[in-house]
Design an enzyme around this catalytic site. Structure first.
Site, PDB file in Angstrom:
ATOM      1  N   SER A 164     -94.046 -47.318  -5.968  1.00  0.00           N
ATOM      2  CA  SER A 164     -94.517 -46.564  -4.798  1.00  0.00           C
ATOM      3  C   SER A 164     -93.385 -46.315  -3.817  1.00  0.00           C
ATOM      4  O   SER A 164     -92.415 -47.083  -3.726  1.00  0.00           O
ATOM      5  CB  SER A 164     -95.637 -47.326  -4.093  1.00  0.00           C
ATOM      6  OG  SER A 164     -96.736 -47.493  -4.939  1.00  0.00           O
TER       7      SER A 164
HETATM    8  N1  SAM Z   1     -97.521 -51.313  -6.305  1.00  0.00           N
HETATM    9  C1  SAM Z   1     -96.704 -50.806  -7.361  1.00  0.00           C
HETATM   10  C2  SAM Z   1     -95.241 -50.929  -7.098  1.00  0.00           C
HETATM   11  O1  SAM Z   1     -94.856 -51.384  -6.035  1.00  0.00           O
HETATM   12  O2  SAM Z   1     -94.492 -50.588  -8.002  1.00  0.00           O
HETATM   13  C3  SAM Z   1     -96.994 -49.370  -7.650  1.00  0.00           C
HETATM   14  C4  SAM Z   1     -98.064 -49.201  -8.560  1.00  0.00           C
HETATM   15  S1  SAM Z   1     -98.230 -47.664  -9.369  1.00  0.00           S
HETATM   16  C5  SAM Z   1     -98.280 -46.489  -8.063  1.00  0.00           C
HETATM   17  C6  SAM Z   1     -99.938 -47.877  -9.839  1.00  0.00           C
HETATM   18  C7  SAM Z   1    -100.139 -48.864 -10.946  1.00  0.00           C
HETATM   19  O3  SAM Z   1    -101.546 -49.059 -11.106  1.00  0.00           O
HETATM   20  C8  SAM Z   1     -99.639 -48.409 -12.305  1.00  0.00           C
HETATM   21  O4  SAM Z   1     -98.750 -49.358 -12.828  1.00  0.00           O
HETATM   22  C9  SAM Z   1    -100.899 -48.277 -13.150  1.00  0.00           C
HETATM   23  O5  SAM Z   1    -100.706 -48.577 -14.517  1.00  0.00           O
HETATM   24  C10 SAM Z   1    -101.806 -49.282 -12.464  1.00  0.00           C
HETATM   25  N2  SAM Z   1    -103.239 -49.093 -12.686  1.00  0.00           N
HETATM   26  C11 SAM Z   1    -103.964 -47.949 -12.746  1.00  0.00           C
HETATM   27  N3  SAM Z   1    -105.264 -48.221 -12.952  1.00  0.00           N
HETATM   28  C12 SAM Z   1    -105.373 -49.592 -13.012  1.00  0.00           C
HETATM   29  C13 SAM Z   1    -106.455 -50.499 -13.208  1.00  0.00           C
HETATM   30  N4  SAM Z   1    -107.701 -50.069 -13.379  1.00  0.00           N
HETATM   31  N5  SAM Z   1    -106.187 -51.812 -13.202  1.00  0.00           N
HETATM   32  C14 SAM Z   1    -104.915 -52.284 -13.031  1.00  0.00           C
HETATM   33  N6  SAM Z   1    -103.858 -51.470 -12.858  1.00  0.00           N
HETATM   34  C15 SAM Z   1    -104.083 -50.143 -12.838  1.00  0.00           C
END
Ligand code: SAM
Length: 218
Positions: free
Chosen positions: A68
């Site tokens: 992010s």
């Molecule tokens: N907070 C993270 C960082 O600092 O890098 C950014 C996360 S990224 C924007 C969103 C993440 O959410 C992705 O790795 C994606 O695979 C995960 N994701 C999406 N749906 C999800 C779910 N139902 N449960 C767990 N993770 C999920």
């Protein structure tokens, strides 16, 4: 790999500038700014892209996902008002950068990721940096009921609605932050659990996240 864990003068300088930039964008919580000023964000990047690590941008981490944008991380963290010892559920571990920010503030973080390759990488990188979160692999749209309730819940992917099941996993007085909207844009929503049955919802600014995919999501 050892070479990755070098925090040299250039990166430290770029990080200071990032903190000043976040201040100028309205991030005021000094503890959040200090955490961002401390965590070497370039450790989450391949060395080829270290010059991108302190720009205020989201960046690909593989699997169609992103680390992010620093402003977004700071914003979501700020609205949670993290206190030392808070039990925090993070949905969407991704690179683990947000996890580190929460841990720098003293949170006890339970973090869940649904993509196995990302999960496998992050469970190695974070402990290597000294951040021992509780890592889970699976669908975070359902929360992690066995460890509930939580003081705070943070969703780091865009959801079509606020999953009811997550609200039930909040302590009374607890705060949930979640981006809610369509695939193009989401409004940052905070929900405070004010009693066993009552919740207070506040809509904040608009962001753009990758989608939350799961049973209680897209
Ligand atoms: N907070 C993270 C960082 O600092 O890098 C950014 C996360 S990224 C924007 C969103 C993440 O959410 C992705 O790795 C994606 O695979 C995960 N994701 C999406 N749906 C999800 C779910 N139902 N449960 C767990 N993770 C999920």
């Amino acid at each position: 790999m050892a070479y990755k864990f070098v925090d040299n003068y250039r990166e430290r300088g770029a990080r200071k500038k990032l903190v000043e930039h976040l201040k100028s964008r309205g991030i005021a919580d000094l503890k959040v700014l200090n955490a961002i000023g401390k965590i070497p964000r370039h450790f989450f990047f391949d060395e080829t892209f270290w010059n991108q690590a302190y720009k205020d941008i989201a960046f690909p981490i593989g699997g169609g996902q992103t680390i992010s944008q620093p402003y977004t991380v700071a914003y979501q963290t700020e609205v949670l008002h993290i206190k030392k010892g808070d039990k925090v559920l993070e949905i969407g571990t991704g690179s683990g950068y947000q996890t580190c920010v929460l841990m720098e503030l003293g949170a006890n973080v339970f973090t869940i990721e649904r993509q196995e390759s990302i999960y496998q990488r992050t469970i190695k990188v974070l402990p290597g940096m000294g951040y021992h979160a509780k890592f889970f692999f699976g669908d975070g749209s359902l929360g992690i009921s066995v460890h509930a309730p939580y003081d705070k819940i943070i969703v780091t992917a865009g959801a079509p609605f606020v999953p009811e099941v997550l609200l039930k996993q909040l302590k009374i007085g607890g705060i949930l932050v979640i981006p809610v909207g369509n695939e193009h844009a989401q409004v940052m929503v905070t929900v405070i659990r004010v009693s066993e049955t009552d919740y207070e919802k506040i809509e904040l600014d608009t962001f753009r996240f990758v989608p939350l995919v799961g049973d209680q999501a897209w």
